[in-house]
Design an enzyme around this catalytic site. Structure first.
Site, mmCIF file in Angstrom:
data_model
loop_
_atom_site.group_PDB
_atom_site.id
_atom_site.type_symbol
_atom_site.label_atom_id
_atom_site.label_comp_id
_atom_site.label_asym_id
_atom_site.label_seq_id
_atom_site.Cartn_x
_atom_site.Cartn_y
_atom_site.Cartn_z
ATOM 1 N NE ARG A 52 -21.491 35.293 -18.566
ATOM 2 C CZ ARG A 52 -22.050 34.588 -17.581
ATOM 3 N NH1 ARG A 52 -23.147 35.038 -16.985
ATOM 4 N NH2 ARG A 52 -21.544 33.434 -17.191
ATOM 5 C CE LYS A 151 -18.303 33.669 -14.960
ATOM 6 N NZ LYS A 151 -18.461 33.840 -13.529
ATOM 7 C CD GLU A 184 -23.696 39.676 -9.136
ATOM 8 O OE1 GLU A 184 -24.077 38.715 -9.815
ATOM 9 O OE2 GLU A 184 -22.844 40.485 -9.522
HETATM 10 N N1 PMP Z 1 -23.006 36.469 -10.402
HETATM 11 C C1 PMP Z 1 -21.693 36.254 -10.273
HETATM 12 C C2 PMP Z 1 -20.868 37.291 -9.606
HETATM 13 C C3 PMP Z 1 -21.121 35.075 -10.755
HETATM 14 O O1 PMP Z 1 -19.822 34.855 -10.626
HETATM 15 C C4 PMP Z 1 -21.955 34.110 -11.350
HETATM 16 C C5 PMP Z 1 -21.409 32.782 -11.789
HETATM 17 N N2 PMP Z 1 -20.569 32.842 -12.838
HETATM 18 C C6 PMP Z 1 -23.321 34.376 -11.483
HETATM 19 C C7 PMP Z 1 -23.809 35.564 -10.995
HETATM 20 C C8 PMP Z 1 -24.251 33.409 -12.159
HETATM 21 O O2 PMP Z 1 -24.038 33.422 -13.548
HETATM 22 P P1 PMP Z 1 -24.275 32.126 -14.459
HETATM 23 O O3 PMP Z 1 -25.686 31.711 -14.238
HETATM 24 O O4 PMP Z 1 -24.023 32.590 -15.828
HETATM 25 O O5 PMP Z 1 -23.317 31.100 -13.993
#
Ligand code: PMP
Length: 291
Positions: A52, A151, A184
């Protein structure tokens, strides 16, 4: 004793881990990052995080000067240097030092930082009683702008939503997308359960495709729980039997109130409890060995 930090090919004490005020990560939020977790000497789904990270970098046209294998070694070595078996790891790649203009072509060398430390997102009791959350006016970034699948170091969209949650006196905010559908939370993905079906927003709606989210989908499928990646209006939140959030830092945390409506019977539900148990087992075995 302080931490040893990986900074551009070296390990330095945290007091010496400094970057330039001309770094475009600092000046513009120009960069990408990952939050990663190690449990019992294993880095959970490290390959997925690295994939990612490199996809995020590619999407912003940032060439990473290390191979994925080298980056995996950086993450593991940072844990070893700090004698950690359980850690929250923050891997950051910024555009690097440039001038005061925006142009990334003026930044010849990306800055790479890796920190292995710990994080506590929510107090322990909230994992038992569940969070109260609100939907906020701030909408998630549109996919045609900075796609939420990247990200990126620019988290102001999420921080604006967090400020709204803070003002309302709740620990977390649910962001909707431009169409008003559930996207989210500020740092977590969201799931609901309705009539035994696990549902979560599809990535094309404008979300970060979480590593924890994907692990939970797999765990549900293994249990024979039907899963839908779909479109969820607020109505589906209010009428859900269960709701919970997923993220590397938060892991799985139940939500028992949304916009003042009690979700289900107001307690963490049976599917949540099952998936949390399965997740705790999964992190023991699914990961890259540090030592
Ligand atoms: N959405 C956002 C905006 C985030 O910052 C994160 C955490 N990094 C997640 C979802 C969850 O992703 P992950 O399970 O890969 O940590």
């Amino acid at each position: 004793m302080g931490l040893w930090i990986y900074l551009n090919g070296e390990f330095v004490p945290e007091e010496e881990a400094k970057i330039s005020v001309f770094d475009h990560g600092f000046l513009y939020g120009d960069g990408v990052f990952e939050g990663i977790r190690a449990y019992h000497g294993k880095v959970f789904r490290l390959q997925e995080h690295i994939d990612r990270l490199y996809d995020s970098a590619k999407a912003i046209n940032l060439a990473v000067p290390l191979t994925k294998e080298e980056m995996i070694e950086v993450v593991c070595e940072t844990c070893r240097r700090n004698n950690l078996t359980d850690a929250y790891i923050r891997l950051v790649i910024s555009r690097g030092k440039g001038d005061l203009g925006l142009d990334p072509n003026k930044c010849p060398q990306p800055t790479i930082v890796n920190i292995a430390s710990s994080i506590t997102l929510y107090p322990e009791e909230l994992y038992r009683i569940g969070l109260s959350v609100i939907t906020v006016p701030t909408r998630r970034n549109i996919p045609e702008g900075v796609n939420p699948r990247i990200k990126s170091l620019n988290y102001l969209n999420n921080i604006m939503a967090k400020i709204e949650a803070n003002i309302a006196g709740v620990p977390e905010a649910v962001l909707l997308n431009q169409e008003g559908f559930v996207a989210e939370c500020t740092g977590d993905n969201i799931f609901i359960v309705k009539n035994g079906v696990l549902k979560t927003p599809a990535p094309y709606l404008g979300i970060l495709e979480g590593v924890t989210r994907n692990a939970v989908i797999e765990l549900a499928q293994k249990r024979g729980i039907p899963v839908q990646e779909t479109v969820l209006p607020r109505y589906d939140l209010f009428t859900a039997d269960e709701c919970f959030l997923t993220g590397t830092a938060a892991e799985l945390i139940p939500v028992t109130k949304i916009d003042d409506r009690v979700i289900g019977n107001g307690e963490p539900g049976p599917i949540f409890n099952q998936l949390l148990e399965d997740f705790r087992e999964l992190v023991k075995v699914d990961g890259v060995d540090i030592y």
